[in-house]
Design a protein around this motif. Sequence first.
Motif, PDB file in Angstrom:
ATOM      1  N   ARG A  89      10.960  14.879  -0.709  1.00  0.00           N
ATOM      2  CA  ARG A  89      11.096  14.403   0.607  1.00  0.00           C
ATOM      3  C   ARG A  89      10.349  15.273   1.726  1.00  0.00           C
ATOM      4  NH1 ARG A  89      16.797  14.681  -1.897  1.00  0.00           N
ATOM      5  NH2 ARG A  89      17.582  12.552  -1.790  1.00  0.00           N
ATOM      6  N   ASN A  90       9.701  16.205   1.481  1.00  0.00           N
ATOM      7  CA  ASN A  90       9.053  16.957   2.360  1.00  0.00           C
ATOM      8  C   ASN A  90       7.712  16.384   2.467  1.00  0.00           C
ATOM      9  OD1 ASN A  90      10.759  18.919   3.067  1.00  0.00           O
ATOM     10  ND2 ASN A  90       9.934  20.064   1.553  1.00  0.00           N
ATOM     11  N   TRP A  91       7.088  15.618   1.590  1.00  0.00           N
ATOM     12  CA  TRP A  91       6.000  15.096   1.396  1.00  0.00           C
ATOM     13  C   TRP A  91       6.111  13.725   2.076  1.00  0.00           C
ATOM     14  CZ3 TRP A  91       5.207  10.199  -1.065  1.00  0.00           C
ATOM     15  CH2 TRP A  91       4.108   9.714  -1.040  1.00  0.00           C
ATOM     16  N   PHE A  92       7.422  12.971   1.943  1.00  0.00           N
ATOM     17  CA  PHE A  92       7.595  11.751   2.408  1.00  0.00           C
ATOM     18  C   PHE A  92       7.769  11.852   3.986  1.00  0.00           C
ATOM     19  CE2 PHE A  92      10.502   8.383   3.893  1.00  0.00           C
ATOM     20  CZ  PHE A  92       9.782   7.130   3.054  1.00  0.00           C
ATOM     21  N   PHE A 138      13.396   0.819   8.377  1.00  0.00           N
ATOM     22  CA  PHE A 138      12.617   0.357   6.875  1.00  0.00           C
ATOM     23  C   PHE A 138      12.090   1.551   6.159  1.00  0.00           C
ATOM     24  CE2 PHE A 138      13.021  -3.366   9.026  1.00  0.00           C
ATOM     25  CZ  PHE A 138      13.429  -4.453   8.229  1.00  0.00           C
ATOM     26  N   ALA A 139      11.924   2.732   6.867  1.00  0.00           N
ATOM     27  CA  ALA A 139      11.536   3.987   6.125  1.00  0.00           C
ATOM     28  C   ALA A 139      12.556   4.484   5.065  1.00  0.00           C
ATOM     29  CB  ALA A 139      11.276   5.492   7.176  1.00  0.00           C
ATOM     30  N   SER A 140      13.904   4.143   5.401  1.00  0.00           N
ATOM     31  CA  SER A 140      14.838   4.264   4.094  1.00  0.00           C
ATOM     32  C   SER A 140      14.472   3.438   2.824  1.00  0.00           C
ATOM     33  CB  SER A 140      16.159   3.868   4.626  1.00  0.00           C
ATOM     34  OG  SER A 140      16.314   2.573   4.969  1.00  0.00           O
ATOM     35  N   LEU A 141      14.098   2.289   3.108  1.00  0.00           N
ATOM     36  CA  LEU A 141      13.886   1.617   1.691  1.00  0.00           C
ATOM     37  C   LEU A 141      12.695   2.084   0.994  1.00  0.00           C
ATOM     38  CD1 LEU A 141      13.934  -2.146   3.383  1.00  0.00           C
ATOM     39  CD2 LEU A 141      15.469  -0.882   2.338  1.00  0.00           C
ATOM     40  N   ALA A 163       0.911  -1.125  -0.081  1.00  0.00           N
ATOM     41  CA  ALA A 163       0.002  -0.003  -0.014  1.00  0.00           C
ATOM     42  C   ALA A 163       0.706   1.466  -0.021  1.00  0.00           C
ATOM     43  CB  ALA A 163      -1.161  -0.094   1.433  1.00  0.00           C
ATOM     44  N   ILE A 164       1.853   1.341   0.838  1.00  0.00           N
ATOM     45  CA  ILE A 164       2.706   2.264   0.684  1.00  0.00           C
ATOM     46  C   ILE A 164       3.453   2.528  -0.544  1.00  0.00           C
ATOM     47  CG2 ILE A 164       5.029   3.342   1.780  1.00  0.00           C
ATOM     48  CD1 ILE A 164       4.247   1.824   4.290  1.00  0.00           C
ATOM     49  N   ASP A 165       3.845   1.433  -0.967  1.00  0.00           N
ATOM     50  CA  ASP A 165       4.704   1.523  -2.417  1.00  0.00           C
ATOM     51  C   ASP A 165       3.713   2.310  -3.595  1.00  0.00           C
ATOM     52  OD1 ASP A 165       6.856   0.524  -1.366  1.00  0.00           O
ATOM     53  OD2 ASP A 165       6.497  -1.516  -2.090  1.00  0.00           O
ATOM     54  N   GLN A 166       2.308   1.623  -3.486  1.00  0.00           N
ATOM     55  CA  GLN A 166       1.435   2.146  -4.320  1.00  0.00           C
ATOM     56  C   GLN A 166       0.980   3.579  -4.267  1.00  0.00           C
ATOM     57  OE1 GLN A 166      -1.838  -0.407  -4.110  1.00  0.00           O
ATOM     58  NE2 GLN A 166      -0.894  -1.914  -5.393  1.00  0.00           N
ATOM     59  N   GLU A 167       1.201   4.131  -3.116  1.00  0.00           N
ATOM     60  CA  GLU A 167       0.944   5.646  -2.762  1.00  0.00           C
ATOM     61  C   GLU A 167       2.191   6.458  -3.143  1.00  0.00           C
ATOM     62  OE1 GLU A 167      -1.966   7.278  -1.826  1.00  0.00           O
ATOM     63  OE2 GLU A 167      -2.726   5.264  -2.464  1.00  0.00           O
ATOM     64  N   GLU A 197      11.936   5.328   1.089  1.00  0.00           N
ATOM     65  CA  GLU A 197      12.426   6.530   0.420  1.00  0.00           C
ATOM     66  C   GLU A 197      13.185   6.296  -0.929  1.00  0.00           C
ATOM     67  OE1 GLU A 197      15.237  10.434   1.464  1.00  0.00           O
ATOM     68  OE2 GLU A 197      14.938   8.809   3.087  1.00  0.00           O
ATOM     69  N   HIS A 198      14.067   4.939  -0.799  1.00  0.00           N
ATOM     70  CA  HIS A 198      14.635   4.209  -1.786  1.00  0.00           C
ATOM     71  C   HIS A 198      13.689   3.971  -2.853  1.00  0.00           C
ATOM     72  CE1 HIS A 198      16.872   1.264  -4.235  1.00  0.00           C
ATOM     73  NE2 HIS A 198      17.835   2.173  -3.993  1.00  0.00           N
ATOM     74  N   TYR A 199      12.594   3.516  -2.767  1.00  0.00           N
ATOM     75  CA  TYR A 199      11.456   3.204  -3.632  1.00  0.00           C
ATOM     76  C   TYR A 199      11.129   4.603  -4.322  1.00  0.00           C
ATOM     77  CZ  TYR A 199       7.508   1.349  -5.964  1.00  0.00           C
ATOM     78  OH  TYR A 199       6.664   0.869  -7.071  1.00  0.00           O
ATOM     79  N   MET A 200      10.933   5.591  -3.682  1.00  0.00           N
ATOM     80  CA  MET A 200      10.499   6.604  -4.081  1.00  0.00           C
ATOM     81  C   MET A 200      11.441   7.260  -5.152  1.00  0.00           C
ATOM     82  SD  MET A 200       9.781  10.270  -1.968  1.00  0.00           S
ATOM     83  CE  MET A 200      11.171  10.748  -1.591  1.00  0.00           C
ATOM     84  N   LEU A 201      12.682   7.314  -4.836  1.00  0.00           N
ATOM     85  CA  LEU A 201      13.825   7.582  -5.973  1.00  0.00           C
ATOM     86  C   LEU A 201      14.042   6.881  -6.766  1.00  0.00           C
ATOM     87  CD1 LEU A 201      16.627   8.509  -3.040  1.00  0.00           C
ATOM     88  CD2 LEU A 201      14.972  10.068  -3.908  1.00  0.00           C
ATOM     89  N   LYS A 202      13.621   5.507  -6.584  1.00  0.00           N
ATOM     90  CA  LYS A 202      13.798   4.703  -8.030  1.00  0.00           C
ATOM     91  C   LYS A 202      12.408   5.156  -9.082  1.00  0.00           C
ATOM     92  CE  LYS A 202      13.410  -0.175  -9.379  1.00  0.00           C
ATOM     93  NZ  LYS A 202      12.298  -0.030 -10.354  1.00  0.00           N
ATOM     94  N   VAL A 203      11.284   5.407  -8.262  1.00  0.00           N
ATOM     95  CA  VAL A 203      10.234   5.754  -9.167  1.00  0.00           C
ATOM     96  C   VAL A 203      10.567   6.932  -9.993  1.00  0.00           C
ATOM     97  CG1 VAL A 203       7.730   6.444  -9.110  1.00  0.00           C
ATOM     98  CG2 VAL A 203       8.468   4.311  -7.832  1.00  0.00           C
TER      99      VAL A 203
END
Length: 648
Positions: free
Chosen positions: A114-117, A147-150, A88-92, A152-158
């Motif tokens: 990053r602010n939104w995250f 695990f929040a860093s993971l 759910a987090i990844d999809q959002e 954030e990493h996914y957000m950067l990947k997208v």
Amino acid sequence: MSPLLFSLENHEGTHVHVSHGVDSYWPFKRTFRTIILSFLPPSFADTLQAVLKKTFSEAAQSESRLAIANALDQMGILIDFKSLINLAIDQEIERHVMETCPRIRDQHMLPELRNWFNDRVKTWMTDIFGKGRRSVQWYNYLLIYVFASLFEHYMLKVLCDLRISELFEIIVDYEDKTHPLPVLQDLKDCLARTGQRKELVKGLRESTIKRLLQPGAATSDILQQYVSTIKVLRFLDPPGVLLYGVAEPIRRYLRERPDTIKIIVANLIPRKKKKKDKDAMDEDDDGSDDEDKDEGVLLDDQNEPAPIQANEEIYEDYTDPAWQPPANDAEPGFRAQKTSDIISTLVSIFGSKDLFIKELQISFGQRLLAITDGNYDEEVHNLEVLKIRFGDTPLQICDVMMKDLTDSRRTDQHIQDRVQSALHPTIISRHFWPSMPRSTLQLPGQLRELQKIYENEYQVQKQDKKLKWLPNMGTVELTVQMDDGRETRVTATPLQAAVIELFSDCPQWHVEQLAERLGKLDITSVALALMFWQSQGVVQDLGAHLFRLRETLDETAQNTESAPAATEYGLGVAAESPEEQGSVEVYWSFVRAMLTNLGQLPTERIHGMLRLAPGPNPTPEQTLHFLESAQREGLVEFRDHLWSLLRR
């Protein structure tokens, strides 16, 4: 191990104490979770995911998130749906990035993301795994802060995937010469965190091959895109590993283009801005400037000119404290090289400077011959710049060209002092100038007399040398006087001047007679010259390839076939009806002459000149249909938005 007491209350309110070992707690918990999970319906997971996504999208639903998390935690099954919560987090995250970032290139998006995250994702995770949970607290905080860093990493990947998919368009729009676009800085930061360098190389290569390296793309456009690609990838990866992976198909394709060297050379020498002649503007009435399109500004380096670096020059200075080994993703053939300018990179496409030097000599000679006012200062400056880049020795021939022009003007001045002549030839050395186009043209009448007088005077001054004329080159300033008092002042080619000179001897000529009299020329070239004088109102078409001098304006020109029929000379283009075949043959004769004498031409230029042909004026659609028919017949080819004649 000491026993553990459990106190249970039955339906009568009596407390029953049961003593068990501590080891029986975990089997009991696993059994309880198994029973709970078995009672949940199959749709529970989808429903829970939908509820979680709804609470994620609404900032004011902190209480709802807490209630859901508490219920799951009390049942002991929160940890069982961790993967669903992560999904759910990844999809959002993906939804937010794709809604806010596409096609935004003029501002940095990473700080906003990053602010939104921090405001939304971390708060959401805290509500689900942190506040009020009765389970082990250190595990919950590990999920939140580690695990929040993971996520954030996914957000950067997208974001990185999005920018890689847009990179081709970013390069097309890249114009800033001093500061990179904010979107490139975001991409660079993402690459440093996600390591998607191979994905970038693969995606950009595929986009470039599919969208750029196609027969319909102009060579100048490919070069412009290549230059922008160099600038963008050098910013993203200064060592050049990314550029090495992306540039190879572009360089290979450019080596196969016959006009690549010509266009690069045209940009090595700054184009001199000059006002177009009014008569030339009238002749090419469509207002296009297609001949100058290939000479647009490709090379906009702001640095001082530097010598061209050899393509094989390897830069491996191990004594440099800043030296670093190649990146792990570097291809086997990659070698670190000196950071060269754009011109050196383009020259290295062919691996040798010899081809460029030869083309430079040809281009430089053409530019010198195009100067009519005797001011060569700009070309002298350009030559000095070229010497810095390519060296003095390869360009010594250009020095000889400059000396020839200086000597030619001095010689012409001496001859003019002896005999006042309207002829001012440019005398060049046969062995040092590029090959000039030859022609069998024989100038008639007063034009030939001017040549003889000048040649005799030159023989007096230069007894050991002899002039060999190139009658097809140069321009002639003419004033044509008609019987009704009209005067027509034009700047014509020697062939056009020779054609109108013969009309002063005889007022009526057949096209084939003119071609024979002028040195057995190509009949279509003569027809093209007649078309020029017809557009000036000097000659008129009588039909059957016959032209006459138009002495007065009241003479009515007949719009019949004046050019030789194409079928008479073994040429032809398919027509839909016998009535159309006559016009098609006339059009083809003029198109063939245009492409033979002027080289490659765009559709608009051909259409503009066909309007001067005898017969009905074709529309742009008819001109294009005619050219496409000729292409199907194997007579012409279309490449780089230009039509050219197929030699057979």
